[in-house]
Design an enzyme around this catalytic site. Structure first.
Site, short mmCIF file in Angstrom:
data_model
loop_
_atom_site.label_atom_id
_atom_site.label_comp_id
_atom_site.label_asym_id
_atom_site.label_seq_id
_atom_site.Cartn_x
_atom_site.Cartn_y
_atom_site.Cartn_z
N SER A 10 0.86 -1.19 0.00
CA SER A 10 0.00 0.00 0.00
C SER A 10 0.89 1.23 0.00
CB SER A 10 -0.89 0.01 1.25
OG SER A 10 -1.45 1.30 1.40
N HIS A 35 -1.23 -1.35 -4.22
CA HIS A 35 -2.50 -1.00 -3.58
C HIS A 35 -2.54 0.50 -3.38
CE1 HIS A 35 -6.08 -1.87 -1.13
NE2 HIS A 35 -5.62 -0.98 -0.25
N ASP A 37 -4.68 3.68 -2.06
CA ASP A 37 -5.77 4.02 -1.14
C ASP A 37 -6.29 5.44 -1.38
OD1 ASP A 37 -6.07 1.71 0.64
OD2 ASP A 37 -4.00 2.15 1.24
N MET A 39 -8.90 8.28 -0.16
CA MET A 39 -9.73 8.67 1.00
C MET A 39 -10.25 10.09 0.80
SD MET A 39 -7.28 7.34 4.04
CE MET A 39 -6.64 5.67 4.09
N HIS A 68 -8.32 1.23 -4.01
CA HIS A 68 -9.25 0.99 -2.90
C HIS A 68 -9.93 2.31 -2.57
CE1 HIS A 68 -9.69 -0.16 1.66
NE2 HIS A 68 -10.87 -0.07 1.05
N MET A 70 -12.07 4.55 -0.50
CA MET A 70 -12.71 4.76 0.80
C MET A 70 -13.37 6.13 0.73
SD MET A 70 -9.56 3.20 2.95
CE MET A 70 -8.53 3.48 1.51
N MET A 139 -12.01 -5.90 5.46
CA MET A 139 -11.13 -4.98 6.19
C MET A 139 -10.81 -5.57 7.56
SD MET A 139 -10.36 -2.58 4.13
CE MET A 139 -9.41 -1.61 5.31
N ASP A 177 -6.84 -6.35 4.43
CA ASP A 177 -6.17 -5.04 4.40
C ASP A 177 -6.25 -4.41 5.78
OD1 ASP A 177 -5.19 -2.54 3.78
OD2 ASP A 177 -6.87 -1.96 2.49
C1 DX5 Z 1 -6.26 1.82 5.51
C2 DX5 Z 1 -5.92 1.42 4.10
C3 DX5 Z 1 -4.86 0.39 4.09
C4 DX5 Z 1 -3.57 0.84 4.76
C5 DX5 Z 1 -2.90 -0.37 5.33
O1 DX5 Z 1 -7.38 2.57 5.58
O2 DX5 Z 1 -7.03 0.93 3.40
O3 DX5 Z 1 -4.60 -0.07 2.78
O4 DX5 Z 1 -2.71 1.50 3.91
O5 DX5 Z 1 -1.80 0.03 6.09
P1 DX5 Z 1 -1.11 -0.97 7.12
O6 DX5 Z 1 -0.64 -2.16 6.34
O7 DX5 Z 1 0.01 -0.15 7.66
O8 DX5 Z 1 -2.14 -1.33 8.16
ZN ZN Z 2 -6.55 -0.14 1.46
#
Ligand code: DX5
Ligand code: ZN
Length: 228
Positions: A10, A35, A37, A39, A68, A70, A139, A177
Protein backbone atom coordinates in the site's frame (compact mmCIF):
# COMPACT_ATOMS: atom_id res chain seq x y z
CA UNK A 1 -9.69 -23.73 -2.93
CA UNK A 2 -7.98 -20.36 -2.75
CA UNK A 3 -5.66 -18.87 -5.37
CA UNK A 4 -1.90 -18.76 -4.84
CA UNK A 5 -1.22 -15.90 -2.42
CA UNK A 6 -0.34 -12.44 -3.69
CA UNK A 7 0.97 -9.38 -1.83
CA UNK A 8 0.26 -5.73 -2.66
CA UNK A 9 2.23 -2.92 -1.02
CA UNK A 10 0.00 0.00 0.00
CA UNK A 11 1.68 3.18 -1.19
CA UNK A 12 -0.13 5.12 1.53
CA UNK A 13 2.90 4.31 3.71
CA UNK A 14 5.49 5.27 1.07
CA UNK A 15 7.63 8.40 1.35
CA UNK A 16 5.95 10.65 -1.21
CA UNK A 17 9.10 12.72 -1.58
CA UNK A 18 10.59 9.73 -3.38
CA UNK A 19 7.43 8.10 -4.64
CA UNK A 20 8.80 6.90 -8.00
CA UNK A 21 11.63 5.07 -6.25
CA UNK A 22 9.19 3.42 -3.87
CA UNK A 23 7.21 2.09 -6.85
CA UNK A 24 10.39 0.79 -8.51
CA UNK A 25 11.59 -0.86 -5.30
CA UNK A 26 8.24 -2.61 -4.87
CA UNK A 27 8.24 -3.85 -8.44
CA UNK A 28 11.88 -5.01 -8.30
CA UNK A 29 11.17 -6.82 -5.03
CA UNK A 30 8.46 -8.88 -6.71
CA UNK A 31 5.31 -7.19 -5.44
CA UNK A 32 2.26 -8.62 -7.16
CA UNK A 33 0.30 -5.38 -7.38
CA UNK A 34 0.25 -1.81 -6.08
CA UNK A 35 -2.50 -1.00 -3.58
CA UNK A 36 -3.67 2.61 -3.98
CA UNK A 37 -5.77 4.02 -1.14
CA UNK A 38 -8.17 6.85 -1.99
CA UNK A 39 -9.73 8.67 1.00
CA UNK A 40 -12.15 11.58 0.84
CA UNK A 41 -12.23 12.92 4.41
CA UNK A 42 -15.90 11.94 4.63
CA UNK A 43 -16.24 8.18 4.39
CA UNK A 44 -13.07 7.96 6.49
CA UNK A 45 -11.47 10.60 8.74
CA UNK A 46 -8.50 11.17 6.44
CA UNK A 47 -7.73 12.52 2.97
CA UNK A 48 -5.14 10.82 0.76
CA UNK A 49 -4.46 10.67 -2.96
CA UNK A 50 -6.49 10.87 -6.17
CA UNK A 51 -6.37 11.17 -9.94
CA UNK A 52 -3.05 13.00 -10.52
CA UNK A 53 -1.14 10.50 -8.35
CA UNK A 54 -2.96 7.59 -10.00
CA UNK A 55 -1.90 8.86 -13.40
CA UNK A 56 1.73 9.12 -12.20
CA UNK A 57 1.52 5.66 -10.66
CA UNK A 58 0.41 4.18 -13.96
CA UNK A 59 3.52 5.70 -15.54
CA UNK A 60 5.76 4.59 -12.67
CA UNK A 61 4.97 0.88 -12.59
CA UNK A 62 4.04 -2.00 -14.86
CA UNK A 63 2.32 -3.77 -11.96
CA UNK A 64 -1.48 -3.98 -11.76
CA UNK A 65 -2.91 -1.03 -9.81
CA UNK A 66 -5.48 -1.98 -7.20
CA UNK A 67 -7.48 1.13 -6.27
CA UNK A 68 -9.25 0.99 -2.90
CA UNK A 69 -11.93 3.68 -2.74
CA UNK A 70 -12.71 4.76 0.80
CA UNK A 71 -15.05 7.48 -0.41
CA UNK A 72 -18.70 8.43 -0.30
CA UNK A 73 -20.62 8.19 -3.54
CA UNK A 74 -18.55 5.64 -5.48
CA UNK A 75 -21.48 5.77 -7.92
CA UNK A 76 -20.03 9.08 -9.11
CA UNK A 77 -16.32 8.20 -9.12
CA UNK A 78 -15.59 4.47 -9.43
CA UNK A 79 -15.76 4.22 -13.23
CA UNK A 80 -13.58 7.30 -13.54
CA UNK A 81 -10.82 5.57 -11.57
CA UNK A 82 -11.22 2.53 -13.80
CA UNK A 83 -10.79 4.73 -16.86
CA UNK A 84 -7.96 6.69 -15.22
CA UNK A 85 -5.38 3.93 -14.94
CA UNK A 86 -6.67 1.44 -12.37
CA UNK A 87 -6.48 -2.27 -13.18
CA UNK A 88 -8.90 -3.07 -10.41
CA UNK A 89 -11.27 -0.86 -8.40
CA UNK A 90 -12.68 -1.83 -5.00
CA UNK A 91 -15.37 0.31 -3.38
CA UNK A 92 -16.82 0.14 0.12
CA UNK A 93 -20.20 -1.59 0.36
CA UNK A 94 -21.31 0.89 3.05
CA UNK A 95 -20.90 3.85 0.68
CA UNK A 96 -23.57 2.99 -1.90
CA UNK A 97 -27.14 1.77 -2.19
CA UNK A 98 -26.41 0.44 -5.67
CA UNK A 99 -23.40 -1.83 -5.41
CA UNK A 100 -24.38 -3.79 -8.50
CA UNK A 101 -24.57 -0.66 -10.61
CA UNK A 102 -21.19 0.55 -9.33
CA UNK A 103 -19.51 -2.80 -10.03
CA UNK A 104 -21.00 -2.94 -13.52
CA UNK A 105 -19.76 0.59 -14.21
CA UNK A 106 -16.22 -0.39 -13.19
CA UNK A 107 -16.22 -3.42 -15.49
CA UNK A 108 -17.72 -1.43 -18.37
CA UNK A 109 -14.89 1.11 -17.94
CA UNK A 110 -12.31 -1.63 -18.41
CA UNK A 111 -11.20 -2.68 -14.89
CA UNK A 112 -12.13 -5.55 -12.61
CA UNK A 113 -14.37 -4.81 -9.64
CA UNK A 114 -14.12 -5.53 -5.95
CA UNK A 115 -16.21 -4.77 -2.92
CA UNK A 116 -14.92 -4.03 0.59
CA UNK A 117 -16.61 -4.36 3.97
CA UNK A 118 -15.65 -2.70 7.22
CA UNK A 119 -15.22 -4.76 10.41
CA UNK A 120 -18.76 -3.91 11.54
CA UNK A 121 -20.43 -4.82 8.24
CA UNK A 122 -21.80 -8.36 8.00
CA UNK A 123 -20.78 -10.64 5.14
CA UNK A 124 -24.45 -11.00 4.28
CA UNK A 125 -24.38 -7.39 3.02
CA UNK A 126 -22.29 -8.46 0.02
CA UNK A 127 -23.42 -12.05 -0.49
CA UNK A 128 -25.58 -11.21 -3.51
CA UNK A 129 -22.67 -9.33 -5.09
CA UNK A 130 -20.28 -12.27 -5.22
CA UNK A 131 -21.16 -13.33 -8.79
CA UNK A 132 -20.32 -9.80 -9.98
CA UNK A 133 -16.93 -9.19 -8.38
CA UNK A 134 -13.42 -10.60 -8.70
CA UNK A 135 -12.24 -9.59 -5.19
CA UNK A 136 -13.92 -9.46 -1.81
CA UNK A 137 -11.97 -7.24 0.59
CA UNK A 138 -12.53 -7.96 4.26
CA UNK A 139 -11.13 -4.98 6.19
CA UNK A 140 -9.10 -6.12 9.18
CA UNK A 141 -9.00 -2.59 10.67
CA UNK A 142 -11.31 0.41 10.49
CA UNK A 143 -10.12 2.15 7.31
CA UNK A 144 -8.58 5.60 7.40
CA UNK A 145 -4.96 5.20 8.45
CA UNK A 146 -1.96 2.97 7.89
CA UNK A 147 -0.11 1.46 10.83
CA UNK A 148 -3.10 0.30 12.89
CA UNK A 149 -3.19 -3.01 14.73
CA UNK A 150 -5.25 -5.81 13.19
CA UNK A 151 -8.57 -6.47 14.91
CA UNK A 152 -8.11 -10.14 15.90
CA UNK A 153 -11.81 -11.04 15.61
CA UNK A 154 -11.68 -10.34 11.87
CA UNK A 155 -9.84 -13.66 11.37
CA UNK A 156 -13.03 -15.53 12.09
CA UNK A 157 -14.84 -13.33 9.59
CA UNK A 158 -12.20 -14.17 6.98
CA UNK A 159 -12.86 -17.84 7.64
CA UNK A 160 -16.58 -17.34 7.00
CA UNK A 161 -15.85 -15.22 3.93
CA UNK A 162 -13.77 -18.08 2.50
CA UNK A 163 -16.69 -20.47 2.95
CA UNK A 164 -19.06 -18.00 1.28
CA UNK A 165 -16.72 -17.54 -1.67
CA UNK A 166 -16.32 -21.29 -2.12
CA UNK A 167 -20.08 -21.68 -2.19
CA UNK A 168 -20.93 -18.75 -4.48
CA UNK A 169 -17.92 -17.77 -6.63
CA UNK A 170 -14.70 -19.76 -6.09
CA UNK A 171 -12.88 -17.62 -8.69
CA UNK A 172 -13.22 -14.57 -6.45
CA UNK A 173 -10.13 -13.52 -4.51
CA UNK A 174 -10.32 -12.92 -0.76
CA UNK A 175 -8.27 -9.86 0.15
CA UNK A 176 -7.36 -8.57 3.61
CA UNK A 177 -6.17 -5.04 4.40
CA UNK A 178 -4.99 -3.43 7.62
CA UNK A 179 -2.47 -4.51 10.22
CA UNK A 180 -0.92 -7.19 8.00
CA UNK A 181 2.65 -7.85 9.09
CA UNK A 182 5.03 -10.74 9.77
CA UNK A 183 3.07 -11.67 12.89
CA UNK A 184 -0.42 -11.66 11.38
CA UNK A 185 -0.08 -12.74 7.74
CA UNK A 186 0.17 -16.50 8.35
CA UNK A 187 -2.97 -16.75 10.44
CA UNK A 188 -4.90 -14.79 7.80
CA UNK A 189 -3.71 -17.12 5.08
CA UNK A 190 -4.76 -20.09 7.19
CA UNK A 191 -8.16 -18.44 7.63
CA UNK A 192 -8.54 -18.38 3.86
CA UNK A 193 -7.24 -15.03 2.59
CA UNK A 194 -5.26 -15.15 -0.66
CA UNK A 195 -4.45 -11.46 -1.30
CA UNK A 196 -2.60 -9.43 1.30
CA UNK A 197 -2.27 -5.64 1.44
CA UNK A 198 0.58 -4.30 3.56
CA UNK A 199 1.61 -0.69 4.00
CA UNK A 200 3.71 0.03 7.09
CA UNK A 201 5.12 -3.52 7.12
CA UNK A 202 6.65 -2.91 3.67
CA UNK A 203 7.47 0.82 3.57
CA UNK A 204 9.36 1.62 6.80
CA UNK A 205 12.75 2.67 8.10
CA UNK A 206 13.57 -0.70 9.64
CA UNK A 207 14.50 -2.56 6.45
CA UNK A 208 14.38 -2.28 2.67
CA UNK A 209 11.21 -2.88 0.68
CA UNK A 210 12.74 -6.11 -0.66
CA UNK A 211 13.66 -7.37 2.80
CA UNK A 212 10.22 -6.58 4.17
CA UNK A 213 8.42 -8.17 1.23
CA UNK A 214 10.60 -11.29 1.42
CA UNK A 215 9.88 -11.57 5.13
CA UNK A 216 6.12 -11.47 4.51
CA UNK A 217 6.42 -13.98 1.69
CA UNK A 218 8.43 -16.32 3.90
CA UNK A 219 5.58 -16.29 6.41
CA UNK A 220 3.08 -17.55 3.86
CA UNK A 221 2.64 -21.28 3.78
CA UNK A 222 3.12 -21.28 0.02
CA UNK A 223 5.77 -19.01 -1.47
CA UNK A 224 4.55 -18.68 -5.04
CA UNK A 225 3.45 -15.32 -6.36
CA UNK A 226 1.29 -14.81 -9.39
CA UNK A 227 -0.08 -11.80 -11.23
CA UNK A 228 -3.58 -10.58 -10.26
C1 DX5 B 1 -6.26 1.82 5.51
C2 DX5 B 1 -5.92 1.42 4.10
C3 DX5 B 1 -4.86 0.39 4.09
C4 DX5 B 1 -3.57 0.84 4.76
C5 DX5 B 1 -2.90 -0.37 5.33
O1 DX5 B 1 -7.38 2.57 5.58
O2 DX5 B 1 -7.03 0.93 3.40
O3 DX5 B 1 -4.60 -0.07 2.78
O4 DX5 B 1 -2.71 1.50 3.91
O5 DX5 B 1 -1.80 0.03 6.09
P1 DX5 B 1 -1.11 -0.97 7.12
O6 DX5 B 1 -0.64 -2.16 6.34
O7 DX5 B 1 0.01 -0.15 7.66
O8 DX5 B 1 -2.14 -1.33 8.16
ZN1 ZN C 1 -6.55 -0.14 1.46
Amino acid sequence: MSHPPIIGPSVLSADFLRYGEALSEAEAAGADYIHFDVMDGSFVPNISIGFPVLEATARGTTLPIDVHLMIENPDRWAAEFAAGGATHVTFQAEATRHAHRVATGIVDAGATAGIAINPATPLAAVEEMLPFISTLLVMTINPGFGGQALIPETREKVRRARAMIEALNPACRLQVDGGIDRNTITSLELAGADSFVAGSAIFNNRATVAENLNELRARLARHNTFAV
